[in-house]
Design a protein around this motif. Structure first.
Motif, mmCIF file in Angstrom:
data_model
loop_
_atom_site.group_PDB
_atom_site.id
_atom_site.type_symbol
_atom_site.label_atom_id
_atom_site.label_comp_id
_atom_site.label_asym_id
_atom_site.label_seq_id
_atom_site.Cartn_x
_atom_site.Cartn_y
_atom_site.Cartn_z
ATOM 1 N N UNK A 139 66.748 38.423 46.858
ATOM 2 C CA UNK A 139 67.689 37.308 46.743
ATOM 3 C C UNK A 139 68.989 37.584 47.497
ATOM 4 N N UNK A 140 69.053 38.737 48.175
ATOM 5 C CA UNK A 140 70.243 39.072 48.943
ATOM 6 C C UNK A 140 71.361 39.655 48.112
ATOM 7 N N UNK A 141 71.034 40.195 46.932
ATOM 8 C CA UNK A 141 72.046 40.741 46.029
ATOM 9 C C UNK A 141 71.920 42.260 45.968
ATOM 10 N N UNK A 142 73.047 42.931 45.926
ATOM 11 C CA UNK A 142 73.046 44.387 45.789
ATOM 12 C C UNK A 142 73.356 44.742 44.345
ATOM 13 N N UNK A 143 72.878 45.906 43.908
ATOM 14 C CA UNK A 143 73.079 46.311 42.520
ATOM 15 C C UNK A 143 73.491 47.768 42.476
ATOM 16 N N UNK A 144 74.267 48.112 41.463
ATOM 17 C CA UNK A 144 74.763 49.476 41.306
ATOM 18 C C UNK A 144 74.760 49.826 39.826
ATOM 19 N N UNK A 145 74.432 51.067 39.526
ATOM 20 C CA UNK A 145 74.437 51.560 38.151
ATOM 21 C C UNK A 145 75.813 52.131 37.834
ATOM 22 N N UNK A 146 76.430 51.638 36.767
ATOM 23 C CA UNK A 146 77.672 52.211 36.248
ATOM 24 C C UNK A 146 77.321 52.892 34.932
ATOM 25 N N UNK A 147 77.493 54.184 34.858
ATOM 26 C CA UNK A 147 77.075 54.909 33.654
ATOM 27 C C UNK A 147 78.113 55.942 33.250
ATOM 28 N N UNK A 148 78.183 56.157 31.962
ATOM 29 C CA UNK A 148 79.037 57.215 31.446
ATOM 30 C C UNK A 148 78.342 58.551 31.450
ATOM 31 N N UNK A 149 77.077 58.566 31.836
ATOM 32 C CA UNK A 149 76.302 59.807 31.859
ATOM 33 C C UNK A 149 76.743 60.684 33.026
ATOM 34 N N UNK A 150 76.221 61.894 33.046
ATOM 35 C CA UNK A 150 76.598 62.825 34.100
ATOM 36 C C UNK A 150 76.029 62.396 35.452
ATOM 37 N N UNK A 151 76.626 62.943 36.514
ATOM 38 C CA UNK A 151 76.262 62.548 37.875
ATOM 39 C C UNK A 151 74.795 62.820 38.184
ATOM 40 N N UNK A 152 74.294 63.985 37.793
ATOM 41 C CA UNK A 152 72.917 64.356 38.139
ATOM 42 C C UNK A 152 71.906 63.466 37.422
ATOM 43 N N UNK A 153 72.123 63.221 36.133
ATOM 44 C CA UNK A 153 71.201 62.362 35.389
ATOM 45 C C UNK A 153 71.261 60.930 35.909
ATOM 46 N N UNK A 154 72.462 60.462 36.213
ATOM 47 C CA UNK A 154 72.610 59.104 36.747
ATOM 48 C C UNK A 154 71.896 58.940 38.064
ATOM 49 N N UNK A 155 72.022 59.943 38.933
ATOM 50 C CA UNK A 155 71.360 59.869 40.236
ATOM 51 C C UNK A 155 69.842 59.894 40.083
ATOM 52 N N UNK A 156 69.342 60.682 39.147
ATOM 53 C CA UNK A 156 67.894 60.779 38.962
ATOM 54 C C UNK A 156 67.304 59.426 38.561
ATOM 55 N N UNK A 157 67.971 58.738 37.631
ATOM 56 C CA UNK A 157 67.487 57.427 37.192
ATOM 57 C C UNK A 157 67.651 56.394 38.292
ATOM 58 N N UNK A 158 68.839 56.365 38.928
ATOM 59 C CA UNK A 158 69.115 55.366 39.962
ATOM 60 C C UNK A 158 68.193 55.543 41.170
ATOM 61 N N UNK A 159 67.915 56.792 41.537
ATOM 62 C CA UNK A 159 67.056 57.039 42.700
ATOM 63 C C UNK A 159 65.650 56.499 42.475
ATOM 64 N N UNK A 160 65.160 56.579 41.238
ATOM 65 C CA UNK A 160 63.818 56.074 40.951
ATOM 66 C C UNK A 160 63.753 54.554 41.055
ATOM 67 N N UNK A 161 64.932 53.901 41.013
ATOM 68 C CA UNK A 161 64.981 52.439 41.088
ATOM 69 C C UNK A 161 65.517 51.948 42.433
ATOM 70 N N UNK A 162 65.911 52.880 43.299
ATOM 71 C CA UNK A 162 66.459 52.490 44.591
ATOM 72 C C UNK A 162 67.831 51.858 44.483
ATOM 73 N N UNK A 163 68.671 52.383 43.591
ATOM 74 C CA UNK A 163 69.998 51.818 43.370
ATOM 75 C C UNK A 163 71.088 52.847 43.655
ATOM 76 N N UNK A 164 72.300 52.333 43.909
ATOM 77 C CA UNK A 164 73.471 53.193 43.972
ATOM 78 C C UNK A 164 73.865 53.560 42.544
ATOM 79 N N UNK A 165 74.677 54.601 42.403
ATOM 80 C CA UNK A 165 75.118 54.982 41.064
ATOM 81 C C UNK A 165 76.559 55.472 41.121
#
Length: 302
Positions: A139-165
């Motif tokens: 749909x031409x929309x970008x998405x980003x994960x905003x999380x209070x979790x640590x950087x490494x855990x956030x990146x692991x989840x976001x990478x599996x979804x193809x998102x920025x974090x």
């Protein structure tokens, strides 16, 4: 983007501390909390037959730790970064780093300023999360994960979804991120926790997950009652279709009025024909608006 049902995966007691003692202390602090991580700790304790002890003076440091007096000791369940801020040395740093790199959330348990150990928890992405992100991209929309979790855990989840974090964010930092994104265009914020409430209120549109906290539901402009993140793309598509329908109806109504105003002034059509045309415009825009009912059938089928 995660299911909101984390579970304890690893228990790392300090030398001289039993796993049961570590879980018992953590469960005492979390007994009165509705936070998903707190429920995971209580479930892990219950599975091992450990009953949460009574606690008093329960409190919280937003985005960092939960505290309580448990069996005469000040017990803190918080993030490793919070422990480091307090000047507490954590001997199993390498283990914590490895667990976080695996996409797990690690909390440390302190008693009277001394570490009892650490717990690792993991929350899996929702089953439809990847499909939802892909739909938003189409749909031409970008998405980003905003999380209070640590950087490494956030990146692991976001990478599996193809998102920025953007990780390790306190509630006020999430608010700042939303305000920065709004400077570039409209922003839809989707959240389910107490810490998400300020960002939900600041976003162009706030959307709460149906299973989220009462604060998030009250703050948001809309709620996804079926807890399907694919509903975000459906909601945006329906909003776009509705706006397009409104514009079409305005064009039909105003266009017919202008046409028959001109033809009446020129004597081509009479007054009664213009009146009938005005009524006909009402019928046309109503029929055009009824096309939106197909969205009800699509969502009900989903």
């Amino acid at each position: 983007m995660t299911a909101g049902r984390p579970h304890v995966t690893d228990i790392l007691p300090m030398p001289g501390t039993e796993e049961a003692d570590l879980l018992r202390a953590a469960a005492g602090v979390e007994a009165g909390s509705a936070h998903p991580l707190a429920r995971a700790v209580l479930d892990a304790a219950a599975a091992r037959g450990i009953q949460a002890p009574a606690a008093t003076d329960a409190g919280a440091i937003p985005g960092k730790a939960a505290t309580a007096i448990v069996e005469g000791r000040l017990v803190v369940v918080g993030s490793p970064s919070y422990a480091r801020e307090q000047g507490i040395l954590l001997p199993n740093v390498d283990d914590i780093t490895a667990l976080e790199a695996d996409g797990k959330t690690v909390v440390v348990v302190l008693a009277d300023g001394q570490p009892l150990g650490a717990l690792a928890l993991r929350d899996e992405p929702r089953e439809d999360a990847a499909a939802a992100v892909a739909a938003l991209k189409r749909m031409g929309l970008s998405s980003v994960v905003l999380t209070g979790d640590n950087e490494r855990a956030g990146r692991a989840i976001a990478a599996s979804l193809g998102m920025e974090v953007r990780a390790h964010l306190l509630p006020e930092q999430k608010l700042h991120e939303i305000q920065a994104l709004k400077a570039r265009g409209p922003v839809v914020m989707v959240g389910d926790g107490i810490n998400d409430a300020p960002a939900l209120a600041a976003a162009s549109v706030g959307v709460a997950m149906g299973g989220g906290t009462a604060v998030a539901l009250e703050t948001a402009d809309a709620a996804l009652l079926h807890e399907r993140v694919s509903g975000i793309a459906e909601l945006i598509a329906l909003s776009r279709a509705t706006l397009a329908n409104v514009k079409q109806n305005v064009a039909i109504a105003v266009g017919l009025k202008l046409v028959f105003l001109a033809t009446t002034l020129l004597g081509v059509t009479g007054l009664w024909m213009a009146i009938l045309a005005d009524t006909g415009a009402t019928v046309l825009v109503t029929i055009n608006a009824l096309r939106l009912l197909r969205w009800h059938a699509v969502m009900r089928g989903a």
